[in-house]
Enzyme design. Structure first.
Site, PDB file in Angstrom:
ATOM      1  N   SER A  51       0.838  -1.200   0.000  1.00  0.00           N
ATOM      2  CA  SER A  51       0.000   0.000   0.000  1.00  0.00           C
ATOM      3  C   SER A  51       0.879   1.257   0.000  1.00  0.00           C
ATOM      4  CB  SER A  51      -0.970  -0.051   1.181  1.00  0.00           C
ATOM      5  OG  SER A  51      -1.971   0.922   1.076  1.00  0.00           O
TER       6      SER A  51
ATOM      7  N   ASP B 198     -10.374  -4.109  -5.320  1.00  0.00           N
ATOM      8  CA  ASP B 198      -9.716  -3.171  -4.411  1.00  0.00           C
ATOM      9  C   ASP B 198     -10.351  -1.788  -4.555  1.00  0.00           C
ATOM     10  OD1 ASP B 198      -7.943  -1.498  -3.035  1.00  0.00           O
ATOM     11  OD2 ASP B 198      -6.183  -2.659  -3.629  1.00  0.00           O
TER      12      ASP B 198
ATOM     13  N   HIS C 190      -8.317  -4.678  -0.806  1.00  0.00           N
ATOM     14  CA  HIS C 190      -7.010  -4.065  -0.587  1.00  0.00           C
ATOM     15  C   HIS C 190      -6.120  -4.890   0.340  1.00  0.00           C
ATOM     16  CE1 HIS C 190      -4.399  -0.627  -1.154  1.00  0.00           C
ATOM     17  NE2 HIS C 190      -4.222  -0.497   0.148  1.00  0.00           N
TER      18      HIS C 190
END
Length: 205
Positions: A102, A152, A183
């Site tokens: 991320s 996501d 995610h």
């Protein structure tokens, strides 16, 4: 930068640069490093920016909107830290493979976008395009693994496809692993990254 360095058994295996997601710390991805390459030394870094008390690697203006000025500064800061760490801990700065999730994947991608030969390769779990409309350095044959979720909500499919195309146009060899999730970093995605790392780096030692 606050960090952990763990020297491992193999001097030849790439050093894993671990870069956590928003709200994480330098301990978050240590189990992932063990899964990917237990032979590798590990340099795990905590982001220097706080957002509502949560560590990050650079500021953002809102969800999905990066503060580009801060991104450029923090990318430079991380690059300098890698050079200093290579001297301090005695590893080859040209033998670093980033493993980011991320926000950590975004700063790793930013290293690739801004510094030629900053990394030997990268595993990017759920990254976004760090910057658009800039000339990228040559990444000829640079191996990059991208883990993405088809559902996501933070990093839509088009974002992954754009990043993959930008890297490939700069010469990188990109493998995208799609998961039917959001995610989160799934075990199957981590296992795919570990297999890719072994095939790409360890079998050549």
């Amino acid at each position: 930068m606050k960090h952990i360095f763990q020297k491992a058994s193999s001097a030849d295996a790439p050093v894993l640069l671990l870069l956590h997601g928003t709200g994480g710390t330098e301990t978050d991805l240590l189990p992932l490093a063990q899964m990917i390459s237990p032979e590798s030394s590990v340099l795990s870094v905590r982001g220097n920016v706080l957002e509502n008390g949560m560590p990050r690697f650079f500021k953002r203006l809102s969800e999905g909107i990066f503060d580009e000025e801060d991104l450029i500064f923090r990318t430079s800061e991380l690059q300098e830290f890698l050079l200093e760490s290579a001297k301090k801990y005695g590893f080859n700065q040209s033998n670093i493979v980033a493993v980011g999730y991320s926000n950590g994947a975004n700063i790793a991608a930013s290293l690739l976008f801004h510094y030629k030969n900053a990394l030997k390769g990268a595993i990017l779990h759920h990254p976004m395009v760090p910057r658009r409309g800039i000339d990228l350095p040559s990444m000829k044959d640079l191996p990059v693994f991208i883990g993405a979720g088809s559902n996501d909500p933070i990093c839509p499919r088009a974002e992954t496809e754009d990043l993959s195309a930008l890297l490939e146009n700069a010469g990188a060899k990109v493998q995208v692993q799609w998961e039917n999730y959001g995610h989160q970093l799934t075990r199957s995605e981590a296992e795919a990254a570990a297999k890719w790392f072994k095939d790409t780096f360890l079998l050549k030692l």
